[in-house]
Each structure stands twice: as structure tokens, then as C-alpha cells.
Design a protein around this motif. Structure first.
Motif, PDB file in Angstrom:
ATOM      1  N   VAL A  70       0.839  -1.200   0.000  1.00 40.95           N
ATOM      2  CA  VAL A  70       0.000   0.000   0.000  1.00 40.95           C
ATOM      3  C   VAL A  70       0.876   1.253   0.000  1.00 40.95           C
ATOM      4  O   VAL A  70       0.643   2.202  -0.760  1.00 40.95           O
ATOM      5  CB  VAL A  70      -0.956   0.007   1.212  1.00 40.95           C
ATOM      6  N   GLY A  71       1.892   1.244   0.847  1.00 42.81           N
ATOM      7  CA  GLY A  71       2.820   2.382   0.866  1.00 42.81           C
ATOM      8  C   GLY A  71       3.587   2.512  -0.431  1.00 42.81           C
ATOM      9  O   GLY A  71       3.823   3.623  -0.927  1.00 42.81           O
ATOM     10  N   ALA A  72       3.986   1.371  -1.010  1.00 43.74           N
ATOM     11  CA  ALA A  72       4.728   1.393  -2.275  1.00 43.74           C
ATOM     12  C   ALA A  72       3.895   2.010  -3.392  1.00 43.74           C
ATOM     13  O   ALA A  72       4.403   2.775  -4.226  1.00 43.74           O
ATOM     14  CB  ALA A  72       5.147  -0.027  -2.654  1.00 43.74           C
ATOM     15  N   LEU A  73       2.608   1.690  -3.424  1.00 46.63           N
ATOM     16  CA  LEU A  73       1.725   2.268  -4.441  1.00 46.63           C
ATOM     17  C   LEU A  73       1.620   3.782  -4.271  1.00 46.63           C
ATOM     18  O   LEU A  73       1.644   4.534  -5.255  1.00 46.63           O
ATOM     19  CB  LEU A  73       0.336   1.630  -4.351  1.00 46.63           C
TER      20      LEU A  73
ATOM     21  N   VAL B 121      16.018   6.668   8.278  1.00 48.91           N
ATOM     22  CA  VAL B 121      14.583   6.737   8.555  1.00 48.91           C
ATOM     23  C   VAL B 121      14.234   5.862   9.754  1.00 48.91           C
ATOM     24  O   VAL B 121      13.480   6.268  10.650  1.00 48.91           O
ATOM     25  CB  VAL B 121      13.766   6.303   7.316  1.00 48.91           C
ATOM     26  N   VAL B 122      14.780   4.635   9.793  1.00 48.85           N
ATOM     27  CA  VAL B 122      14.521   3.731  10.905  1.00 48.85           C
ATOM     28  C   VAL B 122      15.093   4.291  12.194  1.00 48.85           C
ATOM     29  O   VAL B 122      14.457   4.241  13.262  1.00 48.85           O
ATOM     30  CB  VAL B 122      15.107   2.335  10.614  1.00 48.85           C
TER      31      VAL B 122
ATOM     32  N   VAL C 129       8.386  -1.465  13.254  1.00 49.13           N
ATOM     33  CA  VAL C 129       9.743  -1.057  12.869  1.00 49.13           C
ATOM     34  C   VAL C 129      10.152  -1.756  11.569  1.00 49.13           C
ATOM     35  O   VAL C 129      10.772  -1.152  10.684  1.00 49.13           O
ATOM     36  CB  VAL C 129      10.754  -1.377  13.988  1.00 49.13           C
ATOM     37  N   THR C 130       9.783  -3.028  11.427  1.00 50.11           N
ATOM     38  CA  THR C 130      10.067  -3.759  10.195  1.00 50.11           C
ATOM     39  C   THR C 130       9.373  -3.118   9.005  1.00 50.11           C
ATOM     40  O   THR C 130       9.965  -2.966   7.922  1.00 50.11           O
ATOM     41  CB  THR C 130       9.607  -5.226  10.324  1.00 50.11           C
ATOM     42  N   LEU C 131       8.110  -2.732   9.186  1.00 55.73           N
ATOM     43  CA  LEU C 131       7.356  -2.074   8.116  1.00 55.73           C
ATOM     44  C   LEU C 131       8.018  -0.764   7.718  1.00 55.73           C
ATOM     45  O   LEU C 131       8.137  -0.451   6.525  1.00 55.73           O
ATOM     46  CB  LEU C 131       5.919  -1.831   8.562  1.00 55.73           C
TER      47      LEU C 131
ATOM     48  N   ALA D  53      11.088   2.440   3.876  1.00 58.22           N
ATOM     49  CA  ALA D  53      12.241   3.303   3.631  1.00 58.22           C
ATOM     50  C   ALA D  53      13.131   2.738   2.538  1.00 58.22           C
ATOM     51  O   ALA D  53      13.648   3.475   1.683  1.00 58.22           O
ATOM     52  CB  ALA D  53      13.037   3.477   4.927  1.00 58.22           C
ATOM     53  N   THR D  54      13.306   1.428   2.538  1.00 56.89           N
ATOM     54  CA  THR D  54      14.124   0.785   1.512  1.00 56.89           C
ATOM     55  C   THR D  54      13.443   0.838   0.158  1.00 56.89           C
ATOM     56  O   THR D  54      14.097   1.014  -0.877  1.00 56.89           O
ATOM     57  CB  THR D  54      14.410  -0.682   1.895  1.00 56.89           C
TER      58      THR D  54
END
Length: 310
Positions: free
Chosen positions: A109-112, A162-163, A196-198, A203-204
Motif C-alpha cells: 500500500v505504501g509502495a503504491l 529513517v529507521v 519497525v520492520t514495516l 524506507a528501503t
């Protein structure tokens, strides 16, 4: 450039929303995605992407459809690199297999969202600035060279700004609390390791989004075609991960094929700003298909030889 009415954008958005809703309902419980389930869903997403290409063909014409398929295949191929990084991040954070689908769903969803912003920004730059094609083209050629010569990508979250900023600003708990992104710990609401993983994945993915959007804009600057090709390719990224996560070592030469495609896209952007002009879309599709086919076959042959001599 083919004009696309606003209702077509709305219709595609509705279709994507429905497909995401169905995905949520089918995976509302946190379970391990087995290979059979991943293959079925991968087939569903691939068929959807290919069928939409036929809609483009009958609605907008042959050349736009070829441009769509070229962008779709290119984004699908570049997604393999995302899968590799996701596997490393899940291993780093020791994400239980049953929780990985939820992280990937929101990651997609974030990638889109990121790609939609980059598509309009990139198309606007190419339309308004005559030298933008040279800059983006050079960037893609450099990205292709870097991809060909680098080893495994550095995805150490401890080095990701970012992390690190997220952990500094948002209270976090270094434990899993089921599949929840937040949990109340000692009377305070805190982010879990899953969130945190999300954040690390999002970010990547920004880096991948810049590369892939620039590459597809080299094929066509029609924002509707770029968006739909990107969206249908990215929607199947979760299933692709569960299909390929354990098989990536068998595709050793695919990285070189992707590097060549990025460099080709960069060269195409640069040539479009010279007297040579834009390369025909059929040539782009041919280069994409042949490069992917050769790199995959070479990878499979090399893997078999390795097993026979091992």
C-alpha cells in the motif's frame, strides 16, 4: 499522448481497492503462506495484469498496450530485487512467517502511494525541463552499473536514517505482540518490532520506487499507463515474495539482466532528447522480453551445472 478520461482513473482505483479488500479478507488471520497458496495468488495477480493490458489494447490502441506490457514486465522483473531485500529484512528482525504477509500488505500500500507521487513528479519534470531526460537517463545508466557490480545490498536497519529517526521519535518495544503494530507496555502505547520492520521496508522501497518509475517513464510518459503497469506489477509483490524467497539463489544472472534493462531505459531517455528520437515501443518490449528470458535461462543452467558438479 493518449488522453485518458478521469472516469478511467477512478475505475482503476476502484478495481485496485476491491482487489486489496479481497486480499485482506482472505488473509485476515495471521497464518504461514504456503507455496501452493502463494502460487495461486501470484497467478491471480499476473492474470489480472495481463487482462488489463487487453483492456488498454481495445480501449487505447496497440502502441499504448505494448507500452503497458513493457512497463509491466520491467516493474515485475525489478520486483525480484525487492523480494531479496524483504527476505534480508525479515531475517534481520526475525519476523515470524505468520506475520510477514501483514507487513508486506501494508508495505505494498505504501509502495503504491510512493510510486504514484514519483510518477506524476517524474512526468512533470520530463514535460517541463528539456534536460531532465538526460539527467534521469544518466541516473538509470549509473543505477544499472551499480546493480551489476555490487554484491548483496546493504539493508542494515541500524544504518537506515529513517529507521533510526523513527526509533528516536516513536517509543518502541523490542518484542512482538502478536501481529499488532502497536501495543500498550507499562501503561504506554509503543510501536512493536513489526511496525519497525514495516518502516524499514517502506524506507528501503523508496529507492526501488525511484529506479523503477524512472525506468518505466523511459518507455512512456503517459501517467495512466505508467501507473497501471506499476500498480498491477506491485500488487502481486507479496505472493511473489512467498514464491521466490527460497529460490533467489537459483537466479544468479537475473541481476545482470536487470542492470542491462536499467541501462537500456536510461539510454532510451537520452536518445529521446536527441535527433534520434524515441525508440519504437515494439523494440522496447522485445529487449525487455529477450533480456529477461536470457538471464533466467542462464541462471537455471548455471544452477544445474553447480548441482551436477557439487
Amino acid at each position: 499522448m493518449v488522453a485518458v478520461p478521469l472516469w478511467a482513473w477512478a475505475a482503476v482505483g476502484a478495481v485496485i481497492a476491491v482487489m486489496l479488500g479481497v486480499d485482506v479478507l482472505m488473509h485476515r488471520d495471521s497464518h504461514v503462506i504456503e507455496l501452493r497458496e502463494a502460487l495461486i495468488w501470484s497467478g491471480v495477480w499476473i492474470v489480472a495484469g495481463l487482462l488489463f493490458g487487453l483492456v488498454v489494447w481495445f480501449g487505447l490502441g496497440g502502441d499504448p498496450a505494448i507500452a503497458y506490457y513493457s512497463g509491466y514486465l520491467l516493474e515485475k522483473a525489478l520486483s525480484v530485487d525487492n523480494v531479496f531485500v524483504f527476505a534480508l529484512l525479515f531475517g534481520y528482525f526475525r519476523v515470524p512467517p505468520g506475520y510477514q504477509h501483514k507487513v508486506l500488505f501494508w508495505g505494498v500500500v505504501g509502495a503504491l502511494a510512493f510510486r504514484l507521487v514519483f510518477i506524476f513528479a517524474g512526468a512533470e519534470l520530463l514535460d517541463r525541463l528539456a534536460w531532465a531526460g538526460f539527467v534521469l537517463g544518466a541516473f538509470l545508466i549509473w543505477t544499472g552499473w551499480r546493480l551489476a557490480v555490487r554484491g548483496e545490498p546493504d539493508v542494515d536497519p541500524e544504518r537506515n536514517p529513517v529507521v533510526r529517526l523513527f526509533r528516536r521519535v516513536v517509543p518502541t518495544d523490542a518484542r512482538y505482540h502478536g501481529d499488532r503494530f502497536t501495543a500498550r507496555v507499562d501503561g504506554r502505547r509503543k510501536a512493536t518490532v513489526l511496525l519497525v520492520t514495516l518502516v524499514a521496508i517502506e524506507a528501503t522501497d523508496v529507492v526501488f520506487a525511484i529506479d523503477s518509475v524512472a525506468a518505466i517513464l523511459a518507455i512512456t510518459t503517459n501517467t495512466f499507463l505508467v501507473w497501471t503497469a506499476t500498480a498491477f506489477a506491485v500488487l502481486g509483490l507479496r505472493s511473489l515474495y512467498f514464491c521466490l524467497a527460497g529460490l533467489l539463489r537459483h537466479f544468479g544472472y537475473l541481476r545482470y539482466g536487470l542492470a542491462l534493462l536499467l541501462a537500456f531505459a536510461g539510454l532510451k531517455l537520452i536518445l529521446a532528447e536527441t535527433p534520434v528520437g524515441k525508440l519504437p515501443v515494439w523494440l522496447t518490449l522485445t529487449v525487455v522480453v529477450l533480456t529477461l528470458a536470457v538471464s533466467v535461462v542462464a541462471s537455471v543452467v548455471a544452477a544445474r551445472r553447480g548441482r551436477s558438479t557439487g
